[in-house]
Design a protein around this motif. Sequence first.
Motif, mmCIF file in Angstrom:
data_model
loop_
_atom_site.group_PDB
_atom_site.id
_atom_site.type_symbol
_atom_site.label_atom_id
_atom_site.label_comp_id
_atom_site.label_asym_id
_atom_site.label_seq_id
_atom_site.Cartn_x
_atom_site.Cartn_y
_atom_site.Cartn_z
ATOM 1 N N ILE A 66 0.905 -1.217 0.008
ATOM 2 C CA ILE A 66 0.057 0.001 -0.063
ATOM 3 C C ILE A 66 0.472 1.496 0.160
ATOM 4 O O ILE A 66 1.714 1.114 0.672
ATOM 5 N N ILE A 67 0.016 1.962 -0.706
ATOM 6 C CA ILE A 67 1.591 3.167 -0.971
ATOM 7 C C ILE A 67 0.240 4.095 -0.630
ATOM 8 O O ILE A 67 -0.289 4.742 -0.646
ATOM 9 N N ALA A 68 0.711 4.971 1.288
ATOM 10 C CA ALA A 68 -0.292 5.693 1.833
ATOM 11 C C ALA A 68 -0.150 7.239 2.024
ATOM 12 O O ALA A 68 0.888 7.463 2.562
ATOM 13 N N VAL A 80 3.932 1.413 2.234
ATOM 14 C CA VAL A 80 5.014 2.228 2.238
ATOM 15 C C VAL A 80 4.317 4.338 2.386
ATOM 16 O O VAL A 80 3.476 4.462 1.343
ATOM 17 N N TYR A 81 4.598 5.323 2.983
ATOM 18 C CA TYR A 81 4.243 6.507 3.600
ATOM 19 C C TYR A 81 5.327 7.585 2.906
ATOM 20 O O TYR A 81 6.279 7.508 3.177
ATOM 21 N N VAL A 82 4.214 8.042 2.075
ATOM 22 C CA VAL A 82 4.977 9.265 1.618
ATOM 23 C C VAL A 82 4.345 10.437 1.812
ATOM 24 O O VAL A 82 2.565 10.743 2.612
ATOM 25 N N GLU A 83 4.620 11.502 1.811
ATOM 26 C CA GLU A 83 4.172 13.113 1.902
ATOM 27 C C GLU A 83 3.382 13.031 1.208
ATOM 28 O O GLU A 83 1.915 13.669 1.452
ATOM 29 N N ASN A 84 2.882 12.921 -0.191
ATOM 30 C CA ASN A 84 1.701 12.914 -1.138
ATOM 31 C C ASN A 84 1.527 11.851 -2.306
ATOM 32 O O ASN A 84 2.242 11.624 -2.997
ATOM 33 N N THR A 85 0.228 11.356 -1.763
ATOM 34 C CA THR A 85 0.191 9.865 -2.855
ATOM 35 C C THR A 85 0.005 10.337 -4.530
ATOM 36 O O THR A 85 0.217 10.008 -5.634
ATOM 37 N N ASN A 86 -0.535 11.070 -4.235
ATOM 38 C CA ASN A 86 -1.042 12.041 -5.916
ATOM 39 C C ASN A 86 0.438 12.183 -6.856
ATOM 40 O O ASN A 86 0.913 11.591 -7.618
ATOM 41 N N ARG A 87 1.332 12.652 -6.764
ATOM 42 C CA ARG A 87 2.834 12.817 -6.342
ATOM 43 C C ARG A 87 3.337 11.186 -7.248
ATOM 44 O O ARG A 87 4.520 10.903 -7.778
ATOM 45 N N ALA A 88 3.579 10.629 -6.008
ATOM 46 C CA ALA A 88 3.955 9.057 -6.054
ATOM 47 C C ALA A 88 3.028 8.412 -7.015
ATOM 48 O O ALA A 88 4.008 7.079 -7.350
ATOM 49 N N MET A 89 2.078 8.919 -7.354
ATOM 50 C CA MET A 89 1.950 7.793 -8.395
ATOM 51 C C MET A 89 1.612 8.619 -9.788
ATOM 52 O O MET A 89 2.562 7.048 -10.710
ATOM 53 N N ALA A 90 1.928 9.322 -9.436
ATOM 54 C CA ALA A 90 2.666 10.260 -11.082
ATOM 55 C C ALA A 90 4.105 9.477 -10.991
ATOM 56 O O ALA A 90 4.557 8.987 -12.603
ATOM 57 N N LEU A 91 5.270 9.606 -10.213
ATOM 58 C CA LEU A 91 6.720 9.168 -10.166
ATOM 59 C C LEU A 91 6.315 7.158 -10.533
ATOM 60 O O LEU A 91 6.832 6.747 -11.393
ATOM 61 N N LEU A 92 5.630 6.330 -9.904
ATOM 62 C CA LEU A 92 5.395 4.984 -9.938
ATOM 63 C C LEU A 92 5.374 4.274 -10.979
ATOM 64 O O LEU A 92 5.646 3.477 -11.652
#
Length: 494
Positions: A66-68, A80-92
């Motif tokens: 899970i990315i959250a 996997v905790y990130v500051e912003n899942t939208n930005r993480a989604m773009a990168l991933l």
Amino acid sequence: MLASELLKVLKFKQVIPEKYSDFSISLVTQDTREVVENSIFIAISGYTVDGHQYVRQAIEKGAKMIIAQKPLGEMLVPVVYVENTNRAMALLSNTFYGAPSHAMKVIGVTGTNGKTTVTHMIDAIFRDQGEKTGLVGTMYRRIGDEVLKTANTTPDIITLQRTMQKMVEVGVSEAAIEVSSVALVQGRVWGVDFDIAVFTNFTQDHLDYHKTMDNYAHAKSLLFSQLGNGYTISGDAKVAIFNNDDSMSQRFMEDTAAQVMTYGIKNDAIIRASNIKIHAHGTDFDLKVFNNKYHLHVKTIGMFNVYNLLAAYSAAYVAGVDSNRIVEALENFSGVKGRLQLVTSNSGASAIVDYSHTPDGLLNALKTINEFAVGKVYCVIGCGGDRDHDKRPKMAKIAVENCDYAIFTSDNPRTEEPKSIIDAMLTGVPNGMKATVLLDRRQAIQTAIMKAKPNDIVLIAGKGHEDYQIIGHTKHHFDDVEEANKAFKLKEKN
């Protein structure tokens, strides 16, 4: 791809637990309906839905990670905790699908009106050169010759990257993408390597989301400010294309480091149209490109379509297509479904179906029709529910002032009462002017066509290519072109 490899693209993250069993990823998604065994599920805090609420459901369906961005408590799989899942989604998604936008020429088109027509014109030009093309927009996604449904003008970034990967797999060399203001704000095109960005125009729309025109303008500017800041030694730089007759272009030019191409009719521009003559079955005009001149006879109607043609020509020109080939392709272009689409009949009257759902779009459509109309002009118009309330009286005022007979009806009422929508429209009708109100759209179309005499034209505005009507949360089949044809058949029987 292994999960550990994919996660390397996220520079700032906390993985809980730090040590986990690595696995080969089958899918990266933010939609629980897509989750299969060995998926990575990204929890997105959306405009209406928070994906963090569906994490357990995703795990039950087979998600292995899970990315959250919000605390989830103890989970059966690593988080996997990130500051912003939208930005993480773009990168991933860009990494998982192999950065497909780098493998082809990508042209993004933004603006209030004209995006669909311009992208289709650009697509037609490249197809005319024998190229395999891709198209993403309001009507559908197309990968070569395969057509896929789409829910939004610009899909979420995972769907977009996945679509572009399939384009690369089948040999697509150029892709034209409609880029909406909402998509730009929500990061739905983060990571897409646009080569060319085109601006059509700027008028009121989407204020239900953006709240102010300044916010809306900022959203549009993002396509150009994000167009790339690095120049290559070869000079193969990004290009931003602007409508020099729109005052917002100057602001957007200041936001970009890209090379700039301009087009226009009124103001000086690199690519310019003049001697424009509009008639019922097309448009004639002269095109000047630097010192070269061309005369075009095109099948599309209206001044705004001349702007669309200039925008498409500009994109193809900077992409390296020969001018004579571009002109030939544009002259062969027959138009887009639901964009000033002509419906003829044996009665002598005709109808035009158009997607004019903004004040500027409606005014353009009516002005165009009035330029060649011989008889009376009827206008069937409504406004969508749960959307920009401010434009309702403006649309009504434009309708009654620019046609002989206006009928206000339902568009996509969604969760609003159709009557309340029309009541808001009626506040814009000037004193001494009137409109007929018929809540049932089928009845409104039929009434206008029954009243129309030979040489009269009925504009059916607002829905264009849409083959549905949204009532509540349900889509019901409804096609304005079909309804116009049915009404004409009934008229001819009587």
